[in-house]
Scaffold this active site. Structure first.
Site, short mmCIF file in Angstrom:
data_model
loop_
_atom_site.label_atom_id
_atom_site.label_comp_id
_atom_site.label_asym_id
_atom_site.label_seq_id
_atom_site.Cartn_x
_atom_site.Cartn_y
_atom_site.Cartn_z
N LEU A 62 36.75 40.23 38.80
CA LEU A 62 36.60 38.86 39.30
C LEU A 62 37.90 38.07 39.18
O LEU A 62 38.00 36.96 39.70
CB LEU A 62 35.46 38.14 38.57
N ASP A 303 33.95 49.04 41.87
CA ASP A 303 35.37 48.85 41.54
C ASP A 303 36.00 47.85 42.51
O ASP A 303 37.13 48.03 42.97
CB ASP A 303 36.16 50.16 41.52
#
Lengths: 423, 311
Positions: A62, A303
């Site tokens: 993130l 991922d």
């Protein structure tokens, strides 16, 4: 007020319901499944589309704090909701690294402010992900971390990894290893015919398998669990299969790009094909699909690794590794695995929701049943759609799949009984 | 004149056998130009050719510049830092700035493989690859093929051995493609750590024994050994390399009598090649340099003949 989903085909890891079912939700929890008449409830017509438990991603980046130009917790959450994810585990390679309670609290606070879906931070195995000293794992757990990983690198020192595994066992946190022997992995793409052809330095599969083998041995000796991130090679799968047969407590994940693309995709020097571990050979791709089918690989993670356009618009050597994945994970998995008959829809649900929930020890997620959390997605299983750049919700657009036709269209994402995304 | 269908020259494998033969035919004609008193033809008058080099290169850059000038094109040199990151400017930004000045052709040398491809995809001017990373150096292979053809009359059936650091050599990669395409029997020779994986799939033999590579060879092409390879632990020592893979007159004795000794330069005398051989009767190293200008004139001339992009 309660919510009633009418006429949904329920897909769980155990099977697909024969007839359309109604699902009644109260206070964020599934309270009843069957033929339900509830005149006061807010009705969502499923029109016999597939109702799946919300997807759970064990592995996404993130980027916040520190690299908010790539992604923020807020944009990442929106991308996840659009991709059908109701729970995501974010990686600790932020700046600063998630290695203490303060950072965890900051992330959870921001995630709570945005709301919509569940964000679960993972903490670093070692302080600063430097591979030198263990991070305060008990503190990380208390602050809200659900797993430990030094993702982006392996713990190179075997003695340190031994202690990490022993300590994580005590802390009751899954240890998720990014398998990469750093002394042998300095390259740009899979080593082999194509790296020779393209003159790019190769990353051999042994960069992965050496650590996989070591960690399996550690898990055997210490009688602990180990989880392997983004497994990319056939040989790693063989090692995992053998380890599981011997009763060693291994779980492992694969990413959609590793079973949707081969190393041949690098030929155009599209830096969006530069990932770590690298895209591998045809044989590796086939092995991953078969391992998802036979259960050697337990789950699918994204991922999701956002990078800004200016960072990827560089020489192949200089570009950072990674591609975004939250918005394409289901569509690619349906296209590559379900459509090509490797796995069924139920198995797909297991790989993308039930198994990740089990690995994290989430009792109330990953299944559709009375008493479970109302984290649900509604999917049109047969609808094909084009992944277009303009529609990407993630802050970064680094995907080699732009323009491709994907299958399985997410119409609605619900988390805690609330609609958080609608197509 | 052959039907040249590309606006760029990115790697040799984009060319067919006929294309390669066409370049060689054209180069023959241009070689004569360089022997004239006035070494200039007006073919590219009013065109601008930019040399965009991120790596030091004397001979390739000089060769391209002379080639362009002898065709009456205007040339300019741009030296860029090895990584565009250093200036905070992306590679594409920089290239687009050059494009905005309405140039016609960009000759690019870059330490990263694939840079010519990336530029060709994004830019209107033609792009010529003057060497990218370890990947490709098409004009070097063309001039090598031209030289062999000129000296021995044909390529088909010749035993050509390439000796040295194959792993890091763009010269080797391009030559392998071109020579195999034209029917040569190519043997690669070097220490096992410097042979790239699965290179045999490109139709070559691999040997670790220099005698085997040299035996009955029509051509022995030596590659430059970068001294860094020892520091990077590819080699135990330069001393051992010289003993095992350095070409000397003695080691060359089982080759064909008229064997050509080639080298893309610059030569590490006494390492991959003895001084005696480099200056000896079998050496065509300086003729390679002469032919380089003619071949690059041919490439420029042919590329300007066609505007449409390859992709």
């Amino acid at each position: 007020m309660s919510t009633l989903i009418k006429k949904a085909i329920i897909v769980s890891s155990k099977g697909i319901s024969k007839d359309p079912q109604d699902v009644l939700i109260e206070k964020g929890v599934i309270v009843k499944i069957g033929k339900i008449a509830e005149p006061d409830a807010k009705v969502i017509e499923a029109n016999e589309k597939y109702l799946l438990p919300g997807l759970i991603d064990l592995h996404c980046h993130l980027r916040e704090p520190g690299q908010e130009h790539k992604e923020t917790i807020e944009t990442g959450i929106h991308a996840a909701a659009k991709g059908g994810f109701t729970s995501i585990v974010c990686m600790p390679n932020t700046n600063p690294v998630i290695d203490n309670a303060k950072i965890v609290e900051g992330i959870l606070k921001e995630a709570k402010r945005v709301g919509l879906i569940h964000v679960f931070p993972s903490g670093a195995i070692t302080k600063g992900q430097k591979g030198e000293d263990l991070s305060d794992m008990l503190e990380l757990k208390e602050a809200g971390c659900v797993a430990l990983t030094d993702d982006g690198r392996s713990v190179q020192n075997s003695q340190l990894m031994r202690h990490a595994m022993e300590y994580a066992k005590m802390a009751e946190l899954p240890l998720m290893e990014h398998c990469e022997d750093a002394t042998i992995s300095k390259g740009m793409m899979n080593e082999g015919f194509f790296s020779t052809l393209l003159g790019l330095k190769g990353i051999p599969d042994i960069a992965e398998t050496i650590i996989v083998a070591r960690d399996i041995e550690l898990a055997r000796y210490l009688k602990t669990k180990i989880h392997f991130c983004h497994i990319s090679s056939r040989r790693s799968i063989e090692l995992i299969r053998r380890g599981k047969e011997q009763g060693i407590q291994i779980t492992a994940e694969a990413c959609p790009h590793h079973f949707s693309l081969t190393e041949a995709a690098v030929q155009g020097f599209d830096t969006n094909t530069k990932v770590n571990p690298p895209l591998r050979s045809k044989e590796d791709v086939e092995a991953i699909k078969l391992a998802l089918k036979d259960g050697t690989l337990d789950c699918i993670s994204t991922d999701h690794a956002p990078h800004a356009q200016e960072e990827k618009e560089l020489e192949f050597d200089a570009a950072p590794v990674g591609m975004i994945g939250l918005e394409t994970a289901l569509g690619l998995s349906v296209r590559e695995l379900v459509d090509s008959k490797y796995i069924t829809w139920s198995t797909l649900v297991d790989k993308m929701s039930s198994a990740p929930a089990r690995i994290l020890g989430f009792q109330n997620k990953g299944e559709i049943a009375e008493g479970k959390d109302a984290d649900l997605i509604l999917v049109d299983p047969n609808k094909e759609w084009i992944f277009e750049k303009e529609t990407i919700v993630s802050k970064s657009k680094n995907s080699p799949f732009i323009g491709e036709k994907l299958k399985g269209f997410i119409e609605l994402t619900m988390c805690n009984g609330k609609i958080v995304y609608q197509a | 004149m052959i039907g040249w269908k590309y606006g760029d020259l990115l790697e040799l494998s984009d060319l067919s056998r006929e294309d390669i033969e066409g370049v060689i035919e054209t180069a023959k004609a241009f070689k004569e130009v360089s022997t004239r008193d006035i070494k200039k033809v007006p073919a590219l008058r009013g065109k601008t050719v930019v040399m965009l080099f991120s790596e030091p290169s004397t001979r390739t850059r000089l060769s391209f510049e002379l080639a362009a000038k002898r065709l009456s094109a205007d040339t300019l040199n741009v030296t860029v830092s090895a990584s565009s990151l250093q200036k905070g400017e992306t590679l594409l930004d920089m290239a687009k700035n050059i494009e905005a000045m309405n140039v016609d052709m960009i000759v690019v040398r870059h330490k990263s493989a694939g840079v010519p491809q990336i530029l060709a995809r994004e830019l209107k001017p033609g792009v010529i690859n003057a060497g990218d990373g370890c990947r490709s150096h098409p004009t070097q292979a063309l001039l090598d093929i031209f030289t062999i053809q000129e000296k021995l009359g044909h390529i088909d059936g010749l035993k050509v051995s390439i000796v040295g650091d194959i792993l890091h050599s763009r010269v080797a990669r391009s030559n392998i493609y071109g020579l195999v395409k034209l029917g040569a029997k190519v043997t690669l020779c070097g220490p096992s750590t410097l042979i790239p994986p699965e290179i045999e799939r490109q139709g070559v033999n691999v040997t670790y024994k220099l005698e085997e590579a040299v035996s009955d060879a029509d051509v022995v092409m030596c590659l430059r050994l970068q001294r860094e390879r020892q520091e990077e632990k590819y080699l135990p020592s330069i001393r051992e390399y010289v003993k095992s893979f350095g070409l000397t007159k003695e080691k060359l004795k089982n080759a064909k009598k008229e064997v050509l000794v080639m080298h893309p330069g610059p030569v590490n005398r006494g390492i991959e090649l003895s001084a005696e051989l480099a200056d000896g009767v079998n050496s065509v190293i300086l003729e390679q340099v002469t032919n380089g200008v003619a071949v690059r004139m041919a490439v420029l001339y042919l590329l300007f003949g066609k505007k449409e992009k390859i992709s």
